[in-house]
Design an enzyme around this catalytic site. Structure first.
Site, mmCIF file in Angstrom:
data_model
loop_
_atom_site.group_PDB
_atom_site.id
_atom_site.type_symbol
_atom_site.label_atom_id
_atom_site.label_comp_id
_atom_site.label_asym_id
_atom_site.label_seq_id
_atom_site.Cartn_x
_atom_site.Cartn_y
_atom_site.Cartn_z
ATOM 1 N N ASP A 256 0.858 -1.207 0.000
ATOM 2 C CA ASP A 256 0.000 0.000 0.000
ATOM 3 C C ASP A 256 0.877 1.235 0.000
ATOM 4 O OD1 ASP A 256 -3.215 -0.135 0.939
ATOM 5 O OD2 ASP A 256 -2.210 1.813 0.682
ATOM 6 N N HIS B 167 -3.543 4.860 4.353
ATOM 7 C CA HIS B 167 -4.298 3.684 3.890
ATOM 8 C C HIS B 167 -3.658 2.408 4.430
ATOM 9 C CE1 HIS B 167 -6.364 1.145 0.785
ATOM 10 N NE2 HIS B 167 -7.290 2.043 0.969
ATOM 11 N N SER C 250 -11.242 -2.506 0.604
ATOM 12 C CA SER C 250 -9.880 -2.424 1.131
ATOM 13 C C SER C 250 -9.877 -2.692 2.632
ATOM 14 C CB SER C 250 -9.299 -1.039 0.865
ATOM 15 O OG SER C 250 -10.029 -0.091 1.591
#
Lengths: 767, 87
Positions: A47, A76, A250
């Protein structure tokens, strides 16, 4: 015999659900109770990096599994990592699902992403990293078709072949998030790869989140945040914070990675295919609502939204504990169908391919399917107007592509690999049907129609049943192993399916041909039909009917179709009762049928024996009780007055008793008797008028000898009416004839009507 | 529809058999810098060329392009930017 780990006492401020004490349907607690927390398993998040010193993460954070770049904005990545391995016994935010796993992060998304960057990330330290979790992919704009390029593809294959000391790296991938832009994750080459476990999302309510895409390559599902009325996923965030705003697939992918970490701890020897098999076996449809749930021919429930359903951590670690490796994978590349077909608007192109499963090549022979890849080349003026379905020989239909409203590309598909997991466990050989629909979403030039140039099947699977080598499904009888050799040569019971068996009996089958009974000790027995007292559900399992049912269509007491002895069905409901309820009677086919209206007890549909209150029984029928002098009018359903001459009546022309001064004559009240009636003097009749004998016209009393006048054609003779023919007698007749009447009388033949008429005078004379 | 321009970078992936030394020598010969093996992909190396355009819609051409003619270079690919979205 599971490890006695110290049990966690959860005190998270975010878990105030005292009803389920934070139990989630993914049964995470169950896996923890068995002692699995992800220990010795390494997960890395591909990520934008991870915040190294987040209080929840730094205990488990291992820099050696991190790409070389420094972390600038790893928001994230930090959120994803928190779901996996936020350490236990912290008081900041949450506890990760695999709270003892080691966690790394590869910063690859906030710079240029190239094929090389992906390949480097996907193949970072494959001998140390067990699970790669990726929550990114091509644009979910509903018009992109993209996937791993050369290097990234090699990284997948290399990881699968050599990673984890040859057992295969585990790649977990967030399926698409482009629900709103009508995207379809079959256009994402990463989720469509057989090497990635594509993860879908559901909200706690089990409903489809707005962002979710459908596709046939999705394998399983975990929770994510859904609509604003659903509870949220909570996870770590930048600057040592906590957040509930992480949503989308996600959030689901790292959750799945953590659950797989628990299973790997339970059995580190699991190969990448073992992990996928266990996921298929243990995921459950549960309360997830999808319009297309179906059961494939191997008995698995599967849908395009959620794959095989919600992950079940406890079930996975249980399976992992006693799992035996699945047989080696075979790959069968069927020959391509290169017949060019035109795809006309509003039409469908259907192509049938008879696959053999490479029977002629034992090293490639596939009987039991895992993944099915369809390589398709199509030219088309507007790609988004295409939708593609594939139907397996067992009839399982996979939607390989749905229409994409925003995809105006003219590039078509060049050898694009669509993949479905829906045929998992089914037989490979047989007719595969590819259907391509062209449904224009707007006006389009007709000059260049679409063309199917080529398509081919790549079948992945095994040539022996993946669980047949005495696998975990074997009945748990301890002595069975001794009693039966490891490989049972057969023959199998006739109720076993083609999958074979490990013993001669119907309870030794691997799968059942028809239906099966399941016993409390978890063993199964195959049957051709469900025995009486059982019904078959949609998974071919025989389930118990309610105790009063002989046969039924469901387990409720109101779903009987026939009843046990001593019980009878009630008409109009599927309920069996022992005693006849009020308002019903037992007919000759032993069904309690309803009595007529207003009838409380009856012996037949038209024979009421007791009426409901307010009704009165009249001629076996229940009618409203009317006051004397009135009668019940069935049509108007009211009481109406009798004829004024009647004291009581049952109808306007049906007097039963007359008023004073009237005589009852044939249901009518008259002042005087009419012809053919006479007034009887018997006390019992209270002066009722009776009908004369049919031979009389008028009479004075009953019988044929009380006539007072006769009908025409008859003569009255001694109170009786006889036919008025000219009488012959002895005097007038010629000798021969006269003597005839004398003979008639002498031989006493006068009572014969013909002779009496002929010799009426002679016969009527005395002596 | 607007065509999606490809954006070429000044990074290359190269497959060279014979080990890192061979790769270093070839890289140096054509002005590249060997940034090391690409992850766990044996014989695959990351070459960087500081004298070519960092981002371009055209693939790079020049003396450095002759590297593809080296016998030991089995495969070479100039890296293109891929659009990847966080989900």
């Amino acid at each position: 015999d599971f490890k006695q780990a110290p049990l966690l006492s959860l005190s998270s401020p975010h878990c105030n659900d005292d009803v389920h004490n934070c139990q989630s349907d993914m049964n995470i607690m169950g896996a923890w109770k068995r002692g699995y927390t992800g220990k010795d398993v390494v997960v890395t998040i591909l990520d934008d990096g991870i915040e190294r010193n987040h209080p929840d993460l730094y205990q488990n954070y291992v820099s050696v599994y991190v790409s070389l770049h420094s972390h600038s904005f790893p928001r994230h990545g930090t959120r994803c990592a928190g779901e996996v391995a936020a350490a236990a016994n912290n008081s900041h935010c949450i506890v990760g699902i695999a709270y003892n796993a080691r966690i790394g992060g590869v910063r690859m998304l906030d710079g240029d992403v190239t094929d090389m960057v992906e390949a480097r990330s996907l193949s970072l330290n494959p001998q140390h990293i067990d699970i790669y979790s990726a929550s990114w992919g091509p644009d979910d704009d509903g018009k992109t078709v993209d996937g791993p390029a050369t290097l990234a593809r090699q990284a997948f294959e290399n990881g699968i072949r050599t990673g984890r000391k040859g057992r295969g790296s585990i790649f977990v991938w967030a399926s698409g998030n482009g629900g709103r832009s009508r995207d379809h994750c079959s256009c994402d080459g990463y989720t469509n790869s057989i090497y990635t476990i594509s993860i879908s999302s559901t909200a706690e309510s089990g409903r489809k989140p707005w962002y979710l895409e459908e596709c046939s390559s999705t394998l399983t599902t975990t929770y994510s945040s859904g609509e604003n009325y659903d509870r949220k996923i909570i996870t770590t965030d930048l600057r040592h914070r906590c957040t509930d705003s992480h949503t989308g697939t996600s959030a689901s992918a790292p959750m799945a990675a953590a659950i797989i970490a628990l299973a790997l701890e339970a059995n580190p020897l699991l190969s990448w295919r073992d992990v996928q098999h266990i996921i298929v076996k243990t995921s459950r449809a549960g309360h997830l609502s999808a319009p297309d749930w179906k059961t494939n021919a191997a008995g698995y429930n599967v849908s395009h939204l959620y794959g095989f359903g919600l992950m079940d951590a406890e079930a996975m670690v249980k399976e992992a504990e006693r799992w035996k490796q699945v047989p080696t994978q075979h790959v069968c590349v069927e020959s391509a169908d290169r017949q060019i077909r035109t795809i006309r608007p509003e039409h469908v192109v259907r192509s049938v391919y008879k696959a053999t499963g490479c029977t002629d090549n034992p090293n490639h022979h596939v009987i039991y399917l895992e993944h099915v890849v369809v390589r398709i080349t199509i030219t088309h003026p507007r790609r988004g107007d295409l939708s593609i379905n594939l139907t397996s020989p067992s009839g399982t239909k996979s939607q390989l592509l749905a229409n994409r409203l925003f995809d105006h590309s003219m590039e078509g598909f060049k050898n694009w690999e669509f993949m479905t997991t829906h045929c998992w466990g089914e037989k490979a050989a047989g007719d595969w049907v590819l259907e391509i629909y062209d449904s224009p979403s707007q006006l389009r030039s007709q000059k260049v129609p679409g063309k199917l140039k080529e398509w081919s099947l790549v079948l992945y699977g095994t040539s022996v049943h993946p669980y047949s080598t005495g696998h975990i499904d074997k009945p748990q009888f301890a002595d069975l192993d001794e009693e039966f050799p490891e490989e049972y040569p057969g023959p199998c019971d006739s109720e076993c399916s083609e999958n074979g068996c490990w013993g001669p009996g119907p309870h030794h089958c691997i799968n059942c041909l028809h239906y099966f009974l399941k016993f409390k000790n978890n063993t199964r027995m195959c049957v051709s039909e469900c025995p009486s007292g059982f019904f078959r559900d949609d998974r071919k399992r025989c389930k118990k009917c309610s105790s009063s049912c002989e046969t039924c269509v469901g387990s409720r007491s109101d779903q009987c179709t026939t009843c046990r002895s001593g019980f009878n069905l009630i008409e109009g409901s599927h309920t069996c009762v022992a005693n006849c309820p009020d308002g019903f009677y037992l007919d000759n086919s032993n069904i309690f049928r309803r009595c007529q209206e207003n009838c409380k007890k009856c012996t037949a549909s038209n024979i009421c024996t007791e009426c409901k209150p307010g009704m009165s029984l009249q001629a076996n029928k229940c009618q409203m009780t009317c006051d004397p002098g009135t009668y019940y009018n069935g049509h108007r359903r009211t009481c109406e007055p009798c004829h004024r001459a009647c004291a009581t009546c049952t109808g306007v022309e049906a007097c039963t008793k007359c008023a004073d001064g009237y005589l009852l004559e044939d249901w009518r009240c008259v002042l005087t008797c009419s012809a053919t009636y006479y007034l009887s003097e018997q006390t019992s009749d209270n002066g009722q008028v009776q009908r004369c004998d049919s031979s009389c016209y008028e009479c004075l009393g009953p019988g044929e000898r009380n006539c007072s006048s006769c009908n025409s054609g008859y003569n009255l003779e001694a109170g009786a009416c006889v036919v008025s023919t000219i009488c012959k007698d002895a005097n007038e007749e010629s000798w021969a004839e006269g003597s005839f009447c004398v003979l008639v009388k002498k031989n006493n033949l006068c009572q014969r009507k013909v002779l009496q008429q002929l010799c009426c005078r002679t016969c009527s004379q005395k002596g | 529809p607007p065509c999606k321009a490809r954006i070429y970078t000044n990074h290359w992936a190269v497959r060279i058999a014979g080990g890192p030394e061979v790769a270093d020598r070839i890289a140096e010969k054509y002005g590249y810098r060997n940034m090391g093996q690409i992850g766990d992909l044996r014989d695959h190396y990351h070459f960087f060329h500081s004298r070519t355009i960092k981002r371009s819609t055209l693939s790079s051409r020049g003396r450095h392009s002759f590297i593809s003619m080296e016998p030991k270079v089995e495969w070479i690919q100039q890296q293109v930017v891929k659009r990847r979205i966080k989900r």
